[in-house]
Design a protein around this motif. Sequence first.
Motif, mmCIF file in Angstrom:
data_model
loop_
_atom_site.group_PDB
_atom_site.id
_atom_site.type_symbol
_atom_site.label_atom_id
_atom_site.label_comp_id
_atom_site.label_asym_id
_atom_site.label_seq_id
_atom_site.Cartn_x
_atom_site.Cartn_y
_atom_site.Cartn_z
ATOM 1 N N ASP A 18 0.816 -1.225 0.000
ATOM 2 C CA ASP A 18 0.000 0.000 0.000
ATOM 3 C C ASP A 18 0.850 1.276 0.000
ATOM 4 O O ASP A 18 0.310 2.386 0.013
ATOM 5 C CB ASP A 18 -0.974 0.003 1.183
ATOM 6 N N HIS A 19 2.167 1.124 -0.028
ATOM 7 C CA HIS A 19 3.098 2.248 -0.235
ATOM 8 C C HIS A 19 2.791 3.490 0.592
ATOM 9 O O HIS A 19 2.551 4.570 0.029
ATOM 10 C CB HIS A 19 3.108 2.670 -1.714
ATOM 11 N N PRO A 20 2.794 3.409 1.935
ATOM 12 C CA PRO A 20 2.529 4.626 2.721
ATOM 13 C C PRO A 20 3.558 5.728 2.450
ATOM 14 O O PRO A 20 3.216 6.908 2.525
ATOM 15 C CB PRO A 20 2.607 4.142 4.172
ATOM 16 N N CYS A 21 4.771 5.349 2.129
ATOM 17 C CA CYS A 21 5.809 6.354 1.851
ATOM 18 C C CYS A 21 5.466 7.112 0.555
ATOM 19 O O CYS A 21 5.596 8.334 0.473
ATOM 20 C CB CYS A 21 7.184 5.698 1.754
ATOM 21 N N SER B 207 2.474 7.429 -0.676
ATOM 22 C CA SER B 207 1.275 8.228 -0.434
ATOM 23 C C SER B 207 1.611 9.544 0.255
ATOM 24 O O SER B 207 0.955 10.559 0.024
ATOM 25 C CB SER B 207 0.275 7.444 0.435
ATOM 26 N N ALA B 208 2.624 9.500 1.096
ATOM 27 C CA ALA B 208 2.966 10.701 1.867
ATOM 28 C C ALA B 208 3.811 11.690 1.073
ATOM 29 O O ALA B 208 3.961 12.842 1.478
ATOM 30 C CB ALA B 208 3.715 10.288 3.130
ATOM 31 N N CYS B 209 4.357 11.268 -0.033
ATOM 32 C CA CYS B 209 5.305 12.109 -0.774
ATOM 33 C C CYS B 209 4.574 13.260 -1.478
ATOM 34 O O CYS B 209 3.635 13.020 -2.247
ATOM 35 C CB CYS B 209 6.058 11.262 -1.804
ATOM 36 N N PRO B 210 5.017 14.494 -1.249
ATOM 37 C CA PRO B 210 4.367 15.625 -1.934
ATOM 38 C C PRO B 210 4.734 15.696 -3.409
ATOM 39 O O PRO B 210 4.111 16.456 -4.159
ATOM 40 C CB PRO B 210 4.904 16.842 -1.168
ATOM 41 N N LYS B 211 5.727 14.937 -3.807
ATOM 42 C CA LYS B 211 6.109 14.928 -5.231
ATOM 43 C C LYS B 211 6.019 13.506 -5.761
ATOM 44 O O LYS B 211 6.931 13.038 -6.440
ATOM 45 C CB LYS B 211 7.522 15.479 -5.393
ATOM 46 N N LYS B 212 4.924 12.841 -5.422
ATOM 47 C CA LYS B 212 4.825 11.450 -5.848
ATOM 48 C C LYS B 212 4.868 11.351 -7.372
ATOM 49 O O LYS B 212 4.441 12.264 -8.085
ATOM 50 C CB LYS B 212 3.592 10.756 -5.271
ATOM 51 N N ASP B 213 5.453 10.255 -7.791
ATOM 52 C CA ASP B 213 5.716 9.954 -9.209
ATOM 53 C C ASP B 213 6.866 10.778 -9.800
ATOM 54 O O ASP B 213 7.267 10.560 -10.942
ATOM 55 C CB ASP B 213 4.455 10.125 -10.074
ATOM 56 N N LYS B 214 7.353 11.720 -9.011
ATOM 57 C CA LYS B 214 8.575 12.413 -9.425
ATOM 58 C C LYS B 214 9.703 12.066 -8.462
ATOM 59 O O LYS B 214 10.769 11.641 -8.859
ATOM 60 C CB LYS B 214 8.353 13.927 -9.466
ATOM 61 N N ALA B 215 9.444 12.264 -7.174
ATOM 62 C CA ALA B 215 10.457 11.933 -6.152
ATOM 63 C C ALA B 215 10.276 10.492 -5.698
ATOM 64 O O ALA B 215 11.129 9.645 -5.924
ATOM 65 C CB ALA B 215 10.352 12.891 -4.980
ATOM 66 N N MET B 216 9.145 10.195 -5.059
ATOM 67 C CA MET B 216 8.854 8.800 -4.711
ATOM 68 C C MET B 216 8.031 8.213 -5.856
ATOM 69 O O MET B 216 6.962 8.751 -6.205
ATOM 70 C CB MET B 216 8.079 8.722 -3.385
ATOM 71 N N CYS B 217 8.537 7.158 -6.416
ATOM 72 C CA CYS B 217 7.914 6.587 -7.609
ATOM 73 C C CYS B 217 7.581 5.122 -7.377
ATOM 74 O O CYS B 217 8.072 4.511 -6.421
ATOM 75 C CB CYS B 217 8.843 6.704 -8.813
ATOM 76 N N LEU C 161 8.672 13.384 4.867
ATOM 77 C CA LEU C 161 7.319 12.862 5.102
ATOM 78 C C LEU C 161 7.259 11.354 4.859
ATOM 79 O O LEU C 161 6.509 10.634 5.525
ATOM 80 C CB LEU C 161 6.298 13.600 4.210
ATOM 81 N N CYS C 162 8.039 10.883 3.922
ATOM 82 C CA CYS C 162 8.077 9.438 3.661
ATOM 83 C C CYS C 162 8.636 8.694 4.862
ATOM 84 O O CYS C 162 8.176 7.604 5.201
ATOM 85 C CB CYS C 162 8.884 9.137 2.400
ATOM 86 N N VAL C 163 9.641 9.301 5.511
ATOM 87 C CA VAL C 163 10.240 8.672 6.694
ATOM 88 C C VAL C 163 9.180 8.564 7.782
ATOM 89 O O VAL C 163 9.010 7.521 8.421
ATOM 90 C CB VAL C 163 11.453 9.480 7.197
ATOM 91 N N ALA D 30 15.945 11.424 0.549
ATOM 92 C CA ALA D 30 15.489 10.146 1.095
ATOM 93 C C ALA D 30 16.190 8.994 0.377
ATOM 94 O O ALA D 30 16.441 9.062 -0.832
ATOM 95 C CB ALA D 30 13.983 10.018 0.944
ATOM 96 N N ILE D 31 16.502 7.967 1.132
ATOM 97 C CA ILE D 31 17.030 6.748 0.508
ATOM 98 C C ILE D 31 16.276 5.547 1.065
ATOM 99 O O ILE D 31 15.968 5.499 2.259
ATOM 100 C CB ILE D 31 18.558 6.571 0.742
ATOM 101 N N LYS D 32 15.965 4.635 0.218
ATOM 102 C CA LYS D 32 15.315 3.393 0.652
ATOM 103 C C LYS D 32 15.696 2.262 -0.286
ATOM 104 O O LYS D 32 16.130 2.516 -1.435
ATOM 105 C CB LYS D 32 13.787 3.544 0.724
ATOM 106 N N CYS D 33 15.523 1.059 0.188
ATOM 107 C CA CYS D 33 15.835 -0.114 -0.628
ATOM 108 C C CYS D 33 14.954 -0.133 -1.869
ATOM 109 O O CYS D 33 13.726 -0.005 -1.772
ATOM 110 C CB CYS D 33 15.626 -1.388 0.198
ATOM 111 N N ASP D 34 15.570 -0.287 -3.021
ATOM 112 C CA ASP D 34 14.814 -0.387 -4.276
ATOM 113 C C ASP D 34 15.020 -1.752 -4.923
ATOM 114 O O ASP D 34 14.789 -1.915 -6.117
ATOM 115 C CB ASP D 34 15.210 0.737 -5.234
#
Lengths: 176, 680
Positions: free
Chosen positions: A75-78, A80-90, A110-112, A133-137
Amino acid sequence: MEKIQEEYGKISEKYCNHIVQYPPEVSLCAGCTSCEAVCAMVHDGAVSPSLSRIQLERGTVSMIHTIHACMQCRDHPCYSACPKKDKAMCIDEKLGIAYVNQEECVGCRLCVKACPFEPKRIRMNLDKPRPKAIKCDMCRTRPNGPACVEYCQVRCIGKSEDPVPVDDRGRTQGLF
Amino acid sequence: METIYGYAGKIARINLTDSTVTDVPITNYVPKYVGGRSVANRIFWEEVGPEVKAFDPENKLIYMTGPTTATGIPSGGRTVFTGLSPKTLPEQYTWSGMGGWFGSELKFAGYDGLIIEGKAKEPTYIYIEDGKVQFLSAEKLWGQYVHETQEMLEEIHGKDVKSIVIGPAGENLVRFASITTANDNAAAKAGFGAVMGSKNLKAVTVRGRGKIVPADIPKVLELRKTMNNPPMRLNPILNLEGVEAGANVNFKVPGGVKQAQVACCYGCNQHCDRMFLDVKSGTSRKKKNRVEKCVGIFAMDFTENCGWMPNQTFQTEQNHSAPCKTLSGDMEPPDMTDPYAKDLFNWRPADTVNFWKGNYDKGNVMMDLCNQYGIDKWEVTVGLFPWFSMGQKEGVFEGMDFGMPIDVESEEFVRYILDMLVYRKGKYGDILAEGMARAVRILGKEKYGDTIYHGRYSNVIPGKQLDIPICMETAWGEIFHWQGRGYQAAIDITGWLPCSLQLMVSSRDTQTVAHFHSTWDYYLAVKDDPYHNRLVPQAVIECETREDIKDSFTSCEWQAPDHYWPTMECEMFEAATGYPMTLEEMEEMAIRSRLTFRAILIRNYGRDREMEVNAVYPGLTYPDSVGLTADWDDWNDLVDLYYEERGWDKKTGWPTREQYEKYGIKEIADELEAAGKLPG
């Protein structure tokens, strides 16, 4: 062991394919920290625990170590929280997982905050002029898949949807 | 800012007397000395003179990483301490290696090393966080065991910190006190824990959020897969019926033994340490997990010494394997198509010594207490308790009251003696805290050191009695190691003779970072007369050069050298730093480091030929596993060959001016000449 094998190698309703640490009956983490080292190297061209997407929580005295990596929530809460979703958090459509495009990340954290796990599986890269932000991809662009798994010398970590590895080599006792 | 590859860029000079910190650029020493022990040698040469004693504030404890540390290159996690050692006899400059994760964390915090000098007024610990160094009160830590200290520091500063700490032994200036980090990795051989104690320094804790940039990441990743063919196998916790550590320590344990393998330092691709799980604790904890490499196994059972297989020392292209694999059981099966395989894998049985019988709980308690007090396991396992065992059998302790009847089979006796010496309780506690070499001299060496033990028997020549003194002391206050007598005595003369040469020109046991290794061709060439064959000193010099390389770049004794991949460390260095280095350049750096070390011994401690041949020779008059002893003239003939091969003066053992100048350290020759320490 059969019970353990039943727990892994399945598709989860809550999580996409993610990095798991096997129980010690399968393989005990040797504590080498190779997973952290190669993770930062393949992503950022440097070695640093702060840049690693996978974290080894060291048992300094117990020598029993715990591996933390992103659970890859479906459900990708990170995201969902991103203000630049699909650009920053994709979202990687093929893997179903969220990943960070650092060039677009504004470092709002916000993702954190949205990550439901402790320790947080998303961290901030403070090595940049502005935190990112960094996360496992899941090493989504690496032909060999996750580097941490490839370079784990004791194969104590793997992908949740892969079957539990079996000891195909065996060994003899040491000399002394 | 320009990226520095491999290095953090500076060393922290930490003065405990006035609580100041100065940054020393690593480029003051690099590239002439590449890092690790070589840089430490140069610092000590420049900063500590002959008048200083080990526990003086003027002694400096130098800690160095190498350019491969924290780069992800396997074995780069090895690091080294140097300083004036309270353990060596006499006190001399020496070194002590350590694995773990502290060195890499220090580099992430911005430092390649530490120069710790002066003395704090009160118990103190140092906290380093991302380049900021703080001096903090160790009032609540002082007196704590090693593990409790580590945990308290993590409670104060967070789980991610890495620490080096001392236990009560270091605080009480026990001369064989260790410095310990995670996984019970310890710098134990030189007594540097007591140097920390003398400076009122309980610990150094570090947190680093920075990065180290390797120059060539694809190469680093390649090395991870090629260095010693990592096993890449599962590491399940094994449920064994007992201790199964090869031929000599092998006994059943009621309830069984849980065992696995662990790595010893940052980013290694092997797992050489054997971990025992849920073992009896020496302190109030119910159960512990504990790691051992080799000697600690004998704490559990010392009925026989350690046997020897020639392939541990001699290699062929078809049959060579990293030592770490002999411990973890990951050695490739012997290639029996090798025409020499039968001889290479011909097990030479150990001597029977009958020090103590198999006892898992007692052995674990003994080793856990060593960990917790912060003392050298080697001194305890191979020195102290065998001395009690042998001395009691020979009746030398009659009339002496240690406060408890001597019984090396008893856990209570082990606890009692270790407590007594660590806290320097009573007359004998104070004496034993000085270490075996000094203790037997205080008590009277002739009786308490040189009395012959009549219970050592050869298993190569069954039934042959082999005399050994109850204090198994060799040169520089050390206990025999791979010298044909004492511990790991089964090695034959083609091995123990060069090991003895290595010890002669060192200031402590070398068979930890410089295990003697050569080729099977060497063995065949020298076996009939090793005293008069130049291949012996040549092989020794090769091992010594490799020793300086390992401790400078850094790489690990248990992975290197690979005789059939001599440029491995060159490749590691280039991958880390981006600077190409030829084999010749690497060896030149190592010899420069070696000459600097020798210059320190000569200038500060009066080292010369007479001192070193006489330090080693007495031990060689006791029989090896087949009854061989060394002849004085033969031994001196070999020493002549060694000095000749080195280009050093045979009469004094001092390197010539030409040698120093050849390796670019004319200024050292100038200073030695002024001190009258160059050959005439």
